[in-house]
Design an enzyme around this catalytic site. Structure first.
Site, mmCIF file in Angstrom:
data_model
loop_
_atom_site.group_PDB
_atom_site.id
_atom_site.type_symbol
_atom_site.label_atom_id
_atom_site.label_comp_id
_atom_site.label_asym_id
_atom_site.label_seq_id
_atom_site.Cartn_x
_atom_site.Cartn_y
_atom_site.Cartn_z
ATOM 1 N N ASP A 642 31.929 38.512 39.424
ATOM 2 C CA ASP A 642 31.800 37.749 40.665
ATOM 3 C C ASP A 642 32.784 38.331 41.677
ATOM 4 O O ASP A 642 33.957 38.572 41.357
ATOM 5 C CB ASP A 642 32.095 36.266 40.409
ATOM 6 C CG ASP A 642 31.879 35.435 41.654
ATOM 7 O OD1 ASP A 642 30.714 35.047 41.891
ATOM 8 O OD2 ASP A 642 32.856 35.184 42.391
ATOM 9 N N LEU A 643 32.319 38.592 42.921
ATOM 10 C CA LEU A 643 33.157 39.225 43.941
ATOM 11 C C LEU A 643 34.216 38.251 44.439
ATOM 12 O O LEU A 643 33.945 37.050 44.636
ATOM 13 C CB LEU A 643 32.296 39.709 45.103
ATOM 14 C CG LEU A 643 31.210 40.746 44.757
ATOM 15 C CD1 LEU A 643 30.479 41.170 46.023
ATOM 16 C CD2 LEU A 643 31.793 41.942 44.046
ATOM 17 N N ASP A 685 26.708 36.772 45.096
ATOM 18 C CA ASP A 685 27.622 37.894 44.835
ATOM 19 C C ASP A 685 27.938 37.990 43.346
ATOM 20 O O ASP A 685 29.008 38.424 42.955
ATOM 21 C CB ASP A 685 28.913 37.718 45.650
ATOM 22 C CG ASP A 685 29.614 36.401 45.316
ATOM 23 O OD1 ASP A 685 28.976 35.544 44.662
ATOM 24 O OD2 ASP A 685 30.784 36.230 45.713
#
Length: 764
Positions: A642-643, A685
């Site tokens: 996950d960004l 994301d």
């Protein structure tokens, strides 16, 4: 004297008739009754014989079922008590083996007993000290590996696998679950030697000189037969072509018991033999065994030969009787022949007129020279021409030849003269002008009478046929125009791969200017038209089996080498023997549809923004990776990424800028993986990595760190610079779990753990 002579003549004509007819009736009735009684006697003997067969099959089936029941009871005792004590360490392996040996001695057909705690592990088994026991042990291991999963879900009962039948071995068996302390502990496998059972119960059976017994299972496979070369084969394949025998086989598999008869041709001496058969079913768990006894009709009774002799004598007698009847009938018939001939001669003219009046055309007799004056013409001429017959006869007001259309007279006259000169019949089609001025087509056929200056013939009205031919010709022209201008490719081909015909649209599909050039240059359809020549072979296989195919899709190629997708619908035209003479069909270019389907497939399987696999394709590849890892005993790692700080980009610059960042992120992530690994975007994301065939945790950590390092370079969006990190959660198969959904959940939880530890890192 005259009266006496007449009386003698009367007796000579009628006394033989009065004596012979009653004698024939008496002899015929007696012959019929004798044959009827013989037939009834034969049927009674066959019925009694068949009942004996049925009784024997029932006794054998009952004994066989009791024997199998004893094996099941003994196996149940071993599974529920003896092996439970062994598992709980209350009995030693030597004690269990000794118990196995006792069971084998008590139940001679019981060949091998073994206990498996897993498909590969066998804690205890019978003594294996002969080639036959080695074979049984190998079969038991195969059954255990195949059915371990199914039996492990059973609390009681047993499974009967398909018997192993061939010329070398005939083995059946059962697999029973073993539970100890409410836990599944393994499988008890019992191998039964069918030779022992059949030698004891079936082999001794024999009725008559050629009677025998046999056993088949519920699918029709031969379990036992005196002819060992057919063991293991299916009776429906063996009896192919014998419909009465196939019906008996079907009854045996669907009816629990019964009897019947069938006939078949013995190939050795080409005679038809009738057999009597009886059967009774045996249930062994889910497996059905059918015990049958079959014997020739000649074995039913020793008196059959004498009965056949009586029957043959009866047939000879009937033949002689029939000959006598024919002789008497011929004698009586000859006495009436002269009288009948006289009556026929008297009614000849009336009969001829009746025939001529009901004939479909005009019958005539006329001179052989023009103007062909009529001697006779039937009344049918009135219906065809509108003129009465008297108008054409000698002294009438018209000549039939004058009715012939002026344009057709010369051709008719030439055909008549030519046929007369060659002494052959003639036939000709021409038009006539009727009394009302209308034109009609007629067909005339005639011939010269020998030794006479006249000819006879008949004239048929063929106007309707001519109109139909004209309509058919117009329909053919319309069809030809339709084929030529149709928007589909229409064609005919030979099964050898050559075109017979093709329309212009067909030629255009392959890049040719005309159908003629297409037909001349295309000599091998598989090579010249298909991208993959084997597609043509697949098409031929379908046509040979089903006779037609609808929407057969394959890639085809243009003359210039470019390709296109086409759909073919074809009907095979076959001869009486079922061989394909030609194939008629039409072809349609479906390239646009195929392109649309490919686009829809990509939309369904890949992320529209990054081009990476979406959640659907990810699930499929993860399933494949886990299956491969199970087979190869390897590990699979799931990295849930996950960004970090990505929300700032969306909030400040909008979603279009966020999409640009996601595309670049997907490129950086892809560079970190091997060709065998998978990267997918599952939404927003969030990304998931599948690392196949990984070894130690250090290898996984190296990849995770490589992914994190790929994000250290800043992202330049317009005039702004952003730094984005990534948090990664890791779960490994099979260390963490063997379930696909649980692995993803564990990786997701580990990712949140990495975020809570300061982000831009990874966690297990």
């Amino acid at each position: 004297m005259i009266l006496a002579a007449k009386k003698d003549n009367f007796f000579k004509r009628w006394i033989p008739l009065r004596l012979v007819i009653p004698l024939i009736l008496i002899l015929t009735t007696a012959s019929y009754l004798c044959m009827k009684l013989d037939t009834m006697s034969i049927r009674d003997q066959e019925r009694i014989f068949n009942e004996q067969q049925a009784l024997q099959t029932k006794l054998v089936a009952t004994a066989l079922e009791d024997k199998l029941g004893n094996i099941v009871e003994s196996s149940t005792t071993l599974a529920q008590y003896s092996l439970v004590d062994f598992i709980n360490n209350k009995r030693s392996p030597e004690s269990i083996k000794k118990l196995f040996k006792i069971k084998q001695n008590d139940l001679a057909a019981l060949t091998l007993i073994s206990f498996h705690s897993s498909p590969k592990i066998e804690p205890v088994t019978s003594e294996i000290n002969s080639p036959k026991l080695i074979q049984a042990h190998r079969v038991a291991q195969e059954w255990t590996e195949k059915y371990f999963s199914a039996v492990s879900g059973m609390r009681s009962g047993f499974i009967t696998p398909k018997p192993v039948i061939n010329e070398n071995k005939r083995l059946a068996g059962l697999l029973m679950p073993v539970w100890a302390q409410q836990q599944f502990a393994g499988i008890l496998t019992i191998v039964i030697d069918l030779d022992q059972l059949t030698d004891k119960y079936i082999t001794p059976l024999q009725i008559g000189k050629f009677g025998s017994g046999y056993i088949i299972d519920g699918s029709g496979t031969v379990i036992y037969d005196q002819e060992t070369e057919i063991l293991g084969q299916n009776v429906f394949s063996l009896h192919k072509g014998y419909q009465s025998l196939i019906k008996i086989d079907s009854r045996m598999l669907h009816e629990p018991y019964g009897s019947g008869e069938y006939s078949f041709t013995v190939k050795r001496n080409q005679h038809v033999e009738r057999k009597l058969v009886a059967w009774h079913s045996v249930r062994f768990g889910e497996m059905k065994l059918v015990v049958a006894i079959s014997a020739p009709e000649t074995d039913a009774t020793n008196s059959m030969s004498s009965i056949r002799a009586v029957r043959s004598a009866m047939l000879v007698f009937l033949f002689l009787l029939f000959f006598a009847i024919i002789f008497f009938f011929y004698y009586h018939r000859s006495q009436q022949l002269l009288l009948r001939q006289n009556r026929e001669l008297k009614s000849k003219d009336n009969v001829f007129e009746a025939i001529a009046g009901n004939a479909p055309g005009i019958i005539y007799k006329c001179n052989i020279s023009q103007p062909y004056e009529m001697h006779y013409i039937s009344a049918k001429v009135r219906k065809v021409t509108g003129y009465d017959p008297e108008d054409f006869l000698k002294g009438g007001k018209s000549m039939y030849y004058d009715l012939v259309h002026p344009d057709d007279r010369t051709g008719l006259k030439n055909d008549i003269n030519k046929a007369i000169s060659l002494n052959k019949p003639f036939e000709h089609e021409y038009r006539i002008i009727c009394s009302d001025g209308s034109e009609r087509w007629v067909y005339e056929k005639g011939t010269r009478l020998p030794d006479e200056g006249s000819m006879v013939g008949f004239i048929l009205d063929i106007t309707d046929r001519k109109n139909e031919e004209k309509a058919l010709k117009q329909a053919e022209e319309n069809y030809s125009a339709l084929v030529t201008t149709a928007p589909l490719g229409i064609f005919q081909t030979t099964p050898q791969g050559e075109f017979i015909s093709a329309n212009s649209q067909m030629a255009a599909y392959y890049g040719y200017n005309s159908s003629e050039s297409f037909l001349s240059e295309t000599t091998d359809i598989a090579r010249d038209c298909y991208v993959l020549p084997e597609e043509r072979e697949r098409l031929l296989t379908i046509l040979k089996k089903f006779g037609h195919t609808n929407n057969f899709e394959a890639r085809h190629k243009h003359k210039d080498g470019t390709t296109f997708w086409a759909s073919e619908t074809i009907m095979a035209i076959k001869d009486e023997a079922g061989n394909i003479l030609r194939m008629d069909g039409f072809l349609m270019d479906i390239s646009n549809r195929k392109e649309h389907e490919e686009t829809m497939r990509r939309l369904a399987m890949f992320d529209n923004l990054t081009g990476l696999p979406n959640r659907v394709l990810f699930d499929d590849r993860l399933k494949q990776a886990l299956s491969q890892a199970k087979r190869n005993h390897m590990k699979v790692a799931i990295l849930y990424a996950d960004l970090d700080n990505f929300k700032q980009v969306n909030d400040e610059l909008g979603h279009m800028a966020g999409d640009t960042v996601l595309k670049e992120v997907s490129g950086r992530f892809s560079d970190c993986l091997r060709a065998s690994d998978t990267l997918s975007r599952i939404g927003g994301d969030e990304f998931i990595f599948i690392l196949q065939d990984v070894g130690t945790s250090n290898e996984i950590e190296v990849v995770a760190q490589r992914i994190i390092d790929s994000m250290r370079a800043p992202f330049y969006i317009g005039e702004k610079v952003y730094r984005i990190g990534v948090s990664i959660g890791i779960a490994t198969f099979p260390d963490k779990s063997e379930d696909k959904e649980k692995l993803i959940r564990i990786a997701d939880e580990a990712m949140y753990k990495a975020k809570s530890m300061g982000k831009n890192g990874y966690s297990f």
